[in-house]
Design a protein around this motif. Structure first.
Motif, PDB file in Angstrom:
ATOM      1  N   THR A 204       1.023  -1.061   0.091  1.00 45.26           N
ATOM      2  CA  THR A 204       0.034   0.087  -0.027  1.00 45.26           C
ATOM      3  C   THR A 204       0.868   1.402   0.048  1.00 45.26           C
ATOM      4  O   THR A 204       2.122   1.062  -0.164  1.00 45.26           O
ATOM      5  CB  THR A 204      -0.802  -0.047   1.224  1.00 45.26           C
ATOM      6  OG1 THR A 204      -0.138  -0.224   2.641  1.00 45.26           O
ATOM      7  CG2 THR A 204      -2.159  -1.114   1.237  1.00 45.26           C
ATOM      8  N   GLY A 205       0.135   2.400   0.101  1.00 47.25           N
ATOM      9  CA  GLY A 205       1.047   3.570   0.167  1.00 47.25           C
ATOM     10  C   GLY A 205       1.802   3.919  -1.275  1.00 47.25           C
ATOM     11  O   GLY A 205       1.360   3.612  -2.119  1.00 47.25           O
TER      12      GLY A 205
ATOM     13  N   ARG B  36       1.114   3.017  -4.977  1.00 44.10           N
ATOM     14  CA  ARG B  36       0.806   4.033  -6.123  1.00 44.10           C
ATOM     15  C   ARG B  36       1.850   4.287  -7.167  1.00 44.10           C
ATOM     16  O   ARG B  36       1.740   4.467  -8.199  1.00 44.10           O
ATOM     17  CB  ARG B  36       0.633   5.245  -5.317  1.00 44.10           C
ATOM     18  CG  ARG B  36      -0.687   5.312  -4.293  1.00 44.10           C
ATOM     19  CD  ARG B  36      -1.337   6.605  -4.037  1.00 44.10           C
ATOM     20  NE  ARG B  36      -0.275   6.954  -2.829  1.00 44.10           N
ATOM     21  CZ  ARG B  36      -0.518   6.766  -1.625  1.00 44.10           C
ATOM     22  NH1 ARG B  36      -1.614   6.025  -1.255  1.00 44.10           N
ATOM     23  NH2 ARG B  36       0.336   7.440  -0.637  1.00 44.10           N
TER      24      ARG B  36
ATOM     25  N   ASP C  41      -5.804   5.001  -2.135  1.00 45.91           N
ATOM     26  CA  ASP C  41      -5.225   6.052  -0.854  1.00 45.91           C
ATOM     27  C   ASP C  41      -6.537   6.048   0.151  1.00 45.91           C
ATOM     28  O   ASP C  41      -7.722   6.630  -0.374  1.00 45.91           O
ATOM     29  CB  ASP C  41      -5.243   7.339  -1.745  1.00 45.91           C
ATOM     30  CG  ASP C  41      -4.485   8.219  -0.608  1.00 45.91           C
ATOM     31  OD1 ASP C  41      -4.787   8.263   0.507  1.00 45.91           O
ATOM     32  OD2 ASP C  41      -3.430   9.140  -1.064  1.00 45.91           O
TER      33      ASP C  41
ATOM     34  N   VAL D   5      -4.775  12.162  -5.739  1.00 48.04           N
ATOM     35  CA  VAL D   5      -3.946  10.920  -5.241  1.00 48.04           C
ATOM     36  C   VAL D   5      -3.105  10.854  -6.643  1.00 48.04           C
ATOM     37  O   VAL D   5      -3.432  10.849  -7.553  1.00 48.04           O
ATOM     38  CB  VAL D   5      -5.028   9.834  -5.274  1.00 48.04           C
ATOM     39  CG1 VAL D   5      -4.193   8.556  -4.918  1.00 48.04           C
ATOM     40  CG2 VAL D   5      -5.970  10.018  -4.145  1.00 48.04           C
TER      41      VAL D   5
ATOM     42  N   THR E  62      -0.575   8.905  -8.661  1.00 46.06           N
ATOM     43  CA  THR E  62      -0.048   7.475  -9.090  1.00 46.06           C
ATOM     44  C   THR E  62       1.058   7.609 -10.255  1.00 46.06           C
ATOM     45  O   THR E  62       0.874   8.541 -10.944  1.00 46.06           O
ATOM     46  CB  THR E  62      -1.104   6.569  -9.466  1.00 46.06           C
ATOM     47  OG1 THR E  62      -2.034   7.250 -10.629  1.00 46.06           O
ATOM     48  CG2 THR E  62      -2.204   6.379  -8.583  1.00 46.06           C
TER      49      THR E  62
ATOM     50  N   GLU F  98       3.977  13.733  -3.807  1.00 48.13           N
ATOM     51  CA  GLU F  98       2.882  13.874  -2.643  1.00 48.13           C
ATOM     52  C   GLU F  98       3.125  15.027  -1.706  1.00 48.13           C
ATOM     53  O   GLU F  98       2.268  15.321  -1.020  1.00 48.13           O
ATOM     54  CB  GLU F  98       2.970  12.240  -1.939  1.00 48.13           C
ATOM     55  CG  GLU F  98       1.972  11.490  -2.315  1.00 48.13           C
ATOM     56  CD  GLU F  98       1.889  10.132  -1.805  1.00 48.13           C
ATOM     57  OE1 GLU F  98       2.414   9.934  -0.704  1.00 48.13           O
ATOM     58  OE2 GLU F  98       1.381   9.339  -2.437  1.00 48.13           O
TER      59      GLU F  98
ATOM     60  N   GLU G 236      -4.294   6.250   6.290  1.00 51.88           N
ATOM     61  CA  GLU G 236      -3.239   6.204   5.591  1.00 51.88           C
ATOM     62  C   GLU G 236      -1.983   7.045   5.946  1.00 51.88           C
ATOM     63  O   GLU G 236      -1.790   8.468   6.055  1.00 51.88           O
ATOM     64  CB  GLU G 236      -3.536   7.086   4.051  1.00 51.88           C
ATOM     65  CG  GLU G 236      -2.667   7.145   2.753  1.00 51.88           C
ATOM     66  CD  GLU G 236      -2.610   5.971   2.204  1.00 51.88           C
ATOM     67  OE1 GLU G 236      -3.432   5.345   2.140  1.00 51.88           O
ATOM     68  OE2 GLU G 236      -1.399   5.695   1.760  1.00 51.88           O
TER      69      GLU G 236
END
Lengths: 556, 236
Positions: A401-402, A406, A413, A430, A432, A448, A494
């Motif tokens: 994840t995280g 991505r 997310d 979000v 990616t 991010e 998250e």
């Protein structure tokens, strides 16, 4: 609001079973009993039908994310709980409960269905003592091999002596090689090694120069976080510990994981004003954490201790200054309380906002610098592009994840998919990347940081205009919390590294009966062998850096 | 340096020294380049008389190579101490070495657990003498917030001798710098720490006293394997 609801692309909406009864119908007579967890319906199944149940849920109901495996010992039985959810729609959740008897705690392994179950079940075996049939490699994972007893089981005597060995590790492939086909070489990396980001031990076997086998050996920082939380009270005593799970300045994000689970367990509403402060603080932590990830990654890849590492540290210092103003601490904030935060923004507020604005103003230039120094650097590009490739299917199967997920193009997310705090009221995206390689994961982190800055800016605007008499920082929460017996919840947020989940089972007292931490790093680290098979050692180190693991959270 | 020709011959050499020094430091046409506090302390003579031990201690304290050794939360603050803003290098102690064989100071930044203690002991043993230890944070003092854990060593001193304890959870970079400065002072003064706790040792398995747990593990561990035995009940 830019947070579009994830919808199937072709518009033909496929209806997947989500409600308890629909799932019960799908599983048919596999279900022995029903339970109701706060977050999801629970289905009790027989220990020998784990694989069939999970396979059916994955293939026919779209539950493709085995988020966590919780194991616990109850008065009359052992229990493994598989918390399933879906990458496409995080709000669809189901728990599969597998009870086994006390005298023969053997249950079928879920590893053939979800690869991520491998480590989770090893941990369950290590700490609780449940054995899993059909598991490829069931041995201790966090504690030393020679440990006696299972520490989170009942009747464990903590005072008995233990003996731990210091032995030479053996080449696991030594017997495999054929005389004429060359030899394999065993390389020990860690637990004391600058490139392992803490006390990780990677047992590596090389065939020529290529990595033939990698086995991350963890547990060198297993400091009993779950036991600590189980022996403390909900209201105040647990909150300091989350700060120390992922200690790379993700404190507030971790605190939020506990706060969210405990608040939902006790039906506590958090005032809007406190939610905005939480959101802002959490995003500062995310920036600090990503800065460290980027700085140490560059350090790993092209050994740049002087420039980029120092730049990253410089920006972290600025973030830490803001957080120190807000919480009074540089790292271990202990700022959240159940039902809000401990105190309001520091006075004079204008100065505090000024401090944040200054930081936000300088940030675009700083990020530009990072792009110049890191992502634009040819050495780094040739080291990271197309190395450490993690295809999305593999990432999903390992429960990554995280930024790791991505970076493999998985649009997942929790801030958007399972909204909490104030995120769904704010404007942000979000990130990616489709490259699936080390470079994509780096890019995701850098982008991010910019998204987090956007969130902070909006929070500051909201906070500035908030009417003075409505600044409610804490809900009215009783001094002692005693959730009902047998109430179970699994909630995630998250965090900087991915989905940080907390499972709590209340036992009617003021302390949790079982407290389980689903650490994103733990699942992400499992992908390392997949990413580095057949690559060179330096690429393996780069992959390790791009996973951005924090051993405090891996081992807990 | 020019001296007056008509100066009478003087036999009292302390006076010569004093005059020469004064001339050098304050006299007309004095050469300021070499004047410093150090020069003032030395007097006119460019030679120092000191004990070799004292000199070596001063050198040791003024050029410390730290081991790049990160364990837990404190290592993040340790990294901040090494880098911009705090810059431990200013205090002649900021060169992190990746290998224990090149280091003389080990900062222990975090919780030590059962699996890691034998490895830390080995790393410590690999450092050349004389070596110094700074325990950073509450975990290295007593186990800190994790003291009641089943897997946590109750302080670094149970494994290796510690010279300086820096309290805090984690200590701020300023606190670590203060701790390092204190260590430098101690080294310069030639002090060393007594071992206050009987540490856990690495022993051969067949040297252990026979008891229940040794019997249980007899088929898993070779006789000459090095082991560390934890007697949790005796921990402070």
């Amino acid at each position: 609001m830019s947070l579009e609801e994830p919808t199937p692309e072709d518009g033909a909406v496929e209806v997947l079973p989500t409600e308890g009864d629909e799932i019960a119908e799908l599983l048919g007579d596999l279900v022995v009993d029903r339970e109701e967890h706060v977050n999801a319906p629970g289905f009790v199944i027989r220990p020998d039908s784990v694989q069939e149940t999970l396979r059916r849920l994955r293939d026919e109901a779209g539950f493709d994310h085995l988020s966590c495996v919780t194991a616990e010992e109850r008065e009359d039985r052992y229990e493994s709980i598989y918390h399933l959810t879906s990458f496409d729609d995080r709000q669809r959740e189901v728990s599969v409960v597998v009870p086994t008897t006390k005298d023969d705690p053997v249950s079928e392994s879920a590893e053939p269905v979800f690869r991520t179950a491998d480590w989770h079940e090893r941990e369950a075996y290590d700490l609780i003592g449940i054995e899993y049939d059909d598991h490829p490699d069931l041995r201790r994972i966090l504690l030393p091999d020679t440990w006696q007893g299972h520490p989170l089981s009942q009747n464990y005597d903590q005072d008995r002596p233990q003996i731990v060995t210091l032995k030479e590790w053996e080449n696991p492939l030594a017997d495999d090689h054929r005389e004429d086909a060359g030899d394999t070489m065993y390389v020990n990396i860690g637990p004391h090694h600058p490139a392992t980001h803490g006390v990780l031990h990677v047992k590596t076997v090389l065939d020529g120069e290529q990595v033939a086998d990698v086995d991350p050996d963890i547990g060198y920082l297993h400091r009993c976080e779950e036991q600590m939380c189980q022996t403390k009270t909900y209201r105040h005593q647990i909150m300091p510990y989350p700060d120390r799970w992922d200690y790379a300045s993700s404190g507030l994000l971790n605190e939020w994981a506990y706060a969210r689970a405990a608040e939902d367990l006790n039906d506590i509403e958090v005032p809007e004003y406190a939610q905005i402060i939480r959101t802002m603080g959490a995003e500062f932590c995310r920036i600090a954490s990503h800065m460290l990830a980027v700085g140490t990654f560059a350090l790993d890849v092209y050994g740049d201790f002087t420039a980029i590492f120092m730049y990253a540290m410089r920006d972290r210092e600025k973030v830490q200054n803001v957080l120190e103003e807000l919480t009074g601490q540089r790292m271990m904030f202990n700022y959240f309380r159940l039902g809000g935060v401990v105190w309001d923004l520091p006075e004079p507020r204008e100065e505090f906002f000024e401090l944040i604005r200054d930081f936000l103003e300088d940030l675009p230039e700083a990020v530009e610098e990072y792009h110049d120094l890191i992502t634009g650097n040819e050495i780094l590009q040739s080291r990271t592009i197309d190395t450490g490739v993690l295809p999305p299917e593999v990432a999903k199967s390992y429960g990554a994840t995280g930024p790791v997920a991505r970076g493999s193009g998985i649009d997942y997310d929790l801030r958007r998919d399972d909204p909490y705090g104030y995120y769904d009221e704010l404007e942000w995206d979000v990130i990616t990347e489709d490259g699936c390689d080390n470079f994509s994961r780096l890019l995701v982190r850098l982008k991010e940081v910019e998204e987090s800055a956007k969130i902070i800016e909006q929070c500051v605007e909201l906070l500035e205009d908030w009417p003075e008499d409505e600044r409610n920082i804490q809900a009215n929460v009783p001094r002692t919390l005693r959730p009902e017996d047998d109430k179970e919840i699994y909630r995630a947020v998250e965090a900087a590294k991915g989905e940080l989940g907390i499972y709590i089972r209340a036992d009617g007292t003021e302390k949790p009966g079982r407290f389980k931490i689903r650490s994103p790093c733990f699942s992400n680290l499992q992908t390392l062998p997949e990413m580095s098979a057949g690559e060179y050692i330096p690429d393996m180190v780069a992959s390790l850096g791009s996973l951005d693991i924090v051993l405090g959270e891996v081992d807990r | 340096m020019s001296s007056e020709r008509d100066t009478p011959f003087v036999t009292d050499d302390t006076q010569v020294q004093t005059e020469t020094r004064d001339a050098r430091m304050t006299g007309a046409g004095a050469d300021n380049r070499f004047n410093s506090k150090l020069r003032e302390a030395f007097g006119s003579s460019p030679f120092i008389l000191t004990k070799f031990d004292q000199f070596m201690n001063w050198v040791r304290g003024s050029s410390m190579f730290m081991l790049q050794f990160g364990i837990a939360c404190c290592s993040i603050e340790m990294m901040h101490t090494y880098s911009v803003k705090h810059d431990l290098d200013r205090f002649a102690a900021g060169v992190p070495r990746a290998s224990p064989r090149q280091a003389d100071v080990i900062i222990v930044p975090g919780t030590i657990v059962s699996k890691f203690a034998p490895r830390m002991k080995r790393v410590y043993d690999q450092m050349p003498e004389p070596k110094f230890v700074v325990g950073m944070g509450s975990c290295t003092i007593s186990g800190g917030p994790f003291q009641e854990g089943y897997n946590v060593i109750k302080g670094a001193e149970e494994v290796i001798p510690v010279d300086i304890h820096v309290p805090g959870c984690p200590p701020r970079p300023e606190a670590l710098i203060y701790g390092v400065a204190k260590l430098q002072q101690r080294i310069a003064e030639g002090e060393s720490s007594p071992v206050t706790v009987k540490p856990y040792e690495l022993e051969q398995f067949d040297d252990l006293e026979q008891d229940e747990i040794v019997e249980q593990l007899a088929d898993q561990i070779d006789e000459d394997d090095l082991v560390m035995r934890y007697n949790w009940a005796d921990s402070p």
